[in-house]
Design an enzyme around this catalytic site. Structure first.
Site, PDB file in Angstrom:
ATOM      1  N   PRO A 199       0.841  -1.206   0.000  1.00 19.27           N
ATOM      2  CA  PRO A 199       0.000   0.000   0.000  1.00 19.27           C
ATOM      3  C   PRO A 199       0.876   1.257   0.000  1.00 19.27           C
ATOM      4  O   PRO A 199       1.844   1.338   0.739  1.00 19.27           O
ATOM      5  CB  PRO A 199      -0.783  -0.097   1.312  1.00 19.27           C
ATOM      6  CG  PRO A 199      -0.512  -1.439   1.875  1.00 19.27           C
ATOM      7  CD  PRO A 199       0.733  -1.967   1.227  1.00 19.27           C
ATOM      8  N   GLU A 200       0.539   2.190  -0.849  1.00 21.09           N
ATOM      9  CA  GLU A 200       1.250   3.465  -0.906  1.00 21.09           C
ATOM     10  C   GLU A 200       0.493   4.494  -0.076  1.00 21.09           C
ATOM     11  O   GLU A 200      -0.613   4.228   0.404  1.00 21.09           O
ATOM     12  CB  GLU A 200       1.341   3.929  -2.366  1.00 21.09           C
ATOM     13  CG  GLU A 200       2.226   3.031  -3.205  1.00 21.09           C
ATOM     14  CD  GLU A 200       3.560   3.684  -3.545  1.00 21.09           C
ATOM     15  OE1 GLU A 200       3.889   4.724  -2.947  1.00 21.09           O
ATOM     16  OE2 GLU A 200       4.255   3.149  -4.409  1.00 21.09           O
TER      17      GLU A 200
END
Ligand code: ZN
Length: 293
Positions: free
Chosen positions: A2-3
């Site tokens: 996840p960014e």
């Protein structure tokens, strides 16, 4: 992995669903890895606390918690309307969630089937349940008593709010490539590969240039570009927030249209020349040799 925009989206989704709710019980799996604070300590400390708010710091999701209320006493009667005015209480503790590579944070109900690799379940007074699921166990769960420790802060500056002068100061005198500097978590918290490439394209700056050699004007263009690509992605993520946190736990990967990221060989959307791919700091780096100088 996840960014930042994904983590922001998840934090907002959980905040919308759990703010003001009270943790009534806590269960943790027997694995060692996902627990930065021992599971025993978390299981003792979390119940009885109200979730005042949930927000993102860097790539961490931070639950601001109220005092342990009625801890150790008989549990209070469950009420579906039990909710406090969160702004009225000072946080006394934090529950800090890092999703790692494969972590998911779900808001569901106790009767929903428990997914494999569920490492935490927090029962809430509203009847909902918070779950942390992480097959590869690179995620981390931490409890902080704010009477004993400082509140969580990312290692670097916050890319959405850093001021122009502070942003420029991060790169002064640095010999490493600007792309590598953007990814350095001790400079900026939470910028990953996609948004480093996309913001450099938007700012018209070649990723291999020495960070310390960028002009003040270029750095300011980069700061604004970085914020714009992150805000844009968060906005797109907002529409799929329910996919992240609803009961089925299905992950709604929102599609952000990339200008350069993973488009090597394809025509630049601005000038039609092919996008090039190089390695910087071991990471695939995508840029347009014509549009970026
Ligand atoms: Zn181009």
């Amino acid at each position: 992995m996840p960014e930042l925009p994904e983590v922001e989206t998840i934090a907002r989704g959980v905040d919308a669903r759990a703010r003001g709710d009270r943790i009534t019980e806590a269960w943790f799996s027997g694995f060692r890895e996902p627990f930065k604070t021992s599971r025993k300590h978390q299981a003792r400390e979390l119940p009885g606390r109200t979730i005042l708010s949930v927000h993102r710091t860097g790539k961490h999701i931070v639950f601001e918690l109220g005092p342990a209320d009625g801890h150790g006493d008989a549990p209070r009667p469950r009420s579906r309307t039990a909710s406090v005015e969160p702004g009225a209480i000072e946080p006394e503790a934090q529950w800090i969630v890092h999703l790692g590579m494969t972590g998911r944070l779900l808001v569901t109900t106790p009767d929903a089937p428990v997914a494999a690799h569920t490492h935490a379940r927090l029962g809430l007074a509203s009847g909902r349940e918070l779950r942390f699921v992480d097959p590869r166990r690179f995620g981390r769960l931490e409890f902080r008593d704010l009477g004993r420790a400082k509140g969580f802060a990312g290692p670097g500056a916050e890319p959405l709010t850093v001021a122009a002068a502070d942003f420029a100061a991060l790169f002064r005198g640095r010999k490493l490539a600007i792309k590598a500097a953007l990814l350095n978590q001790s400079l900026l918290s939470g910028v990953g590969n996609i948004y480093a490439d996309e913001s450099l394209f938007r700012a018209g700056i070649r990723p291999a240039r020495r960070a310390g050699r960028l002009t003040a004007k270029e750095l300011e263009r980069l700061r604004v570009a970085l914020r714009e690509v992150l805000v844009h992605a968060i906005r797109l993520g907002g529409s799929s927030v329910s996919d992240y946190v609803d009961a089925d736990g299905e992950r709604g990967l929102f599609q952000v249209e990339h200008n350069v990221y993973q488009r090597s060989g394809q025509p630049c959307l601005r000038c039609k020349k092919p996008i090039r791919r190089i390695l910087i700091a071991g990471r695939g780096t995508h840029y347009c040799p014509h549009c970026q100088r």
